[in-house]
Design a protein around this motif. Structure first.
Motif, PDB file in Angstrom:
ATOM      1  N   TYR A   1      21.693  28.338  21.958  1.00 20.61           N
ATOM      2  CA  TYR A   1      21.082  27.063  22.330  1.00 20.61           C
ATOM      3  C   TYR A   1      20.382  27.234  23.672  1.00 20.61           C
ATOM      4  O   TYR A   1      20.808  28.022  24.523  1.00 20.61           O
ATOM      5  CB  TYR A   1      22.154  25.973  22.427  1.00 20.61           C
ATOM      6  N   ARG A  53      18.075  20.809  19.381  1.00 18.48           N
ATOM      7  CA  ARG A  53      18.183  19.817  18.309  1.00 18.48           C
ATOM      8  C   ARG A  53      16.788  19.382  17.858  1.00 18.48           C
ATOM      9  O   ARG A  53      15.915  19.131  18.657  1.00 18.48           O
ATOM     10  CB  ARG A  53      18.975  18.602  18.822  1.00 18.48           C
ATOM     11  N   HIS A  87      28.732  20.807  22.993  1.00 20.51           N
ATOM     12  CA  HIS A  87      28.606  22.229  22.649  1.00 20.51           C
ATOM     13  C   HIS A  87      28.914  22.507  21.179  1.00 20.51           C
ATOM     14  O   HIS A  87      28.316  23.401  20.581  1.00 20.51           O
ATOM     15  CB  HIS A  87      29.494  23.089  23.567  1.00 20.51           C
ATOM     16  N   GLN A  90      25.818  21.695  19.297  1.00 12.01           N
ATOM     17  CA  GLN A  90      24.809  22.708  19.594  1.00 12.01           C
ATOM     18  C   GLN A  90      25.081  23.994  18.823  1.00 12.01           C
ATOM     19  O   GLN A  90      24.150  24.650  18.340  1.00 12.01           O
ATOM     20  CB  GLN A  90      24.768  22.974  21.099  1.00 12.01           C
ATOM     21  N   GLU A 145      20.125  15.810  27.527  1.00 13.44           N
ATOM     22  CA  GLU A 145      19.088  16.642  26.942  1.00 13.44           C
ATOM     23  C   GLU A 145      17.685  16.066  27.083  1.00 13.44           C
ATOM     24  O   GLU A 145      16.749  16.766  27.486  1.00 13.44           O
ATOM     25  CB  GLU A 145      19.400  16.882  25.463  1.00 13.44           C
TER      26      GLU A 145
END
Length: 268
Positions: A1, A53, A87, A90, A145
């Motif tokens: 990620y 994402r 996490h 992700q 994010e």
């Protein structure tokens, strides 16, 4: 990620000297360095572009050759930001993207990075990995994010509006009440633009800009903009331009369809 500490790890292990930044997509071009193991065996470590994402499919297609570096690897080091509350989600996104690239049946070593930034000590698991390790390549903290995306693109986040609806408005994405709330917030904060944490249709984008009288960008546009800023090599720049052209072409086709429906509706 993305922003999990991959470049920092490569630098720590091999003194690669690649760019380290606490920003999304600091690395676009793959970098390979030699690492000598304790038994004097030498292996090659490659740092690649990170995932995120809803990574736009235009970028997956354009960067396919770069992302597919993993196809030729004997091992995949899956670097996870263990300090990020998201996490586990992700990790799922990383595996899903690898599946889309048809990268399967590889030996995976998951590194739960940024242990020095973890505040809540919970058992860390990756049932799809062959091995897991808790490591810390460098101190780091996880940020929101979308705010991080905006910051990486050079924008300053001054406010946020959250909409709770079963479905988005087909014309303006936001409902009437939420749209008015956003207008007032833009005026109060003297903001010059809006970023939507989703993909907008051409009609929604156009209608929002007319209603709000400011620049509106959706998630995909921001990611493409970041990639354009980060690309340094000729190959990287071409890949980004290809993704941007494909995205814009899709927007133009969608806009043409919207205009055609509008024209038929008013008898022209």
């Amino acid at each position: 990620y993305t922003n999990a500490g991959k470049s920092t790890l490569l630098n720590r292990l091999t003194d690669a000297g690649v760019l380290e930044e606490d920003k999304l997509f600091a690395t676009l071009d793959p970098t390979t360095r030699v690492l000598e193991l304790p038994g004097r065996q030498e292996i090659l470590l490659t740092d690649t572009v990170g995932f995120i994402r809803k990574l736009p499919h235009h970028l997956i297609e354009a960067f396919k050759s770069t992302l597919e570096e993993a196809k030729y690897a004997d091992y995949i080091l899956h670097v996870v930001d263990a300090s990020n509350p998201q996490h586990e989600k992700q990790m799922h996104i990383v595996y899903d993207t690898l599946y889309q690239l048809d990268i399967r049946e590889k030996t995976v070593i998951t590194l739960f990075n940024k242990q020095d930034a973890v505040t809540e000590r919970e058992p860390l698991h990756d049932l799809r990995a062959d091995h897991t390790l808790a490591v810390s390549a460098r101190e780091g903290t996880g940020l929101d994010e979308l705010k991080e995306l905006a910051d990486t693109a050079g924008a300053k986040t001054v406010g946020r509006v959250i909409q709770n609806r079963e479905s988005v408005h087909p014309g303006t994405y936001l409902g009437k009440g939420k749209l008015e709330e956003l207008k007032e917030l833009l005026y109060d904060l003297d903001a010059t633009g809006v970023i939507c944490d989703d993909e907008l249709s051409p009609a929604q984008l156009n209608n929002l800009e007319q209603e709000l009288e400011c620049k509106v960008m959706d998630r995909t546009m921001v990611i493409l903009d970041i990639f354009a800023q980060r690309a340094k090599t000729s190959e990287g720049k071409i890949q980004v331009e290809l993704a941007q052209l494909k995205y814009r072409a899709a927007r133009l086709v969608g806009m043409r369809a919207s205009l055609s429906r509008l024209g038929g509706g008013i008898g022209t």
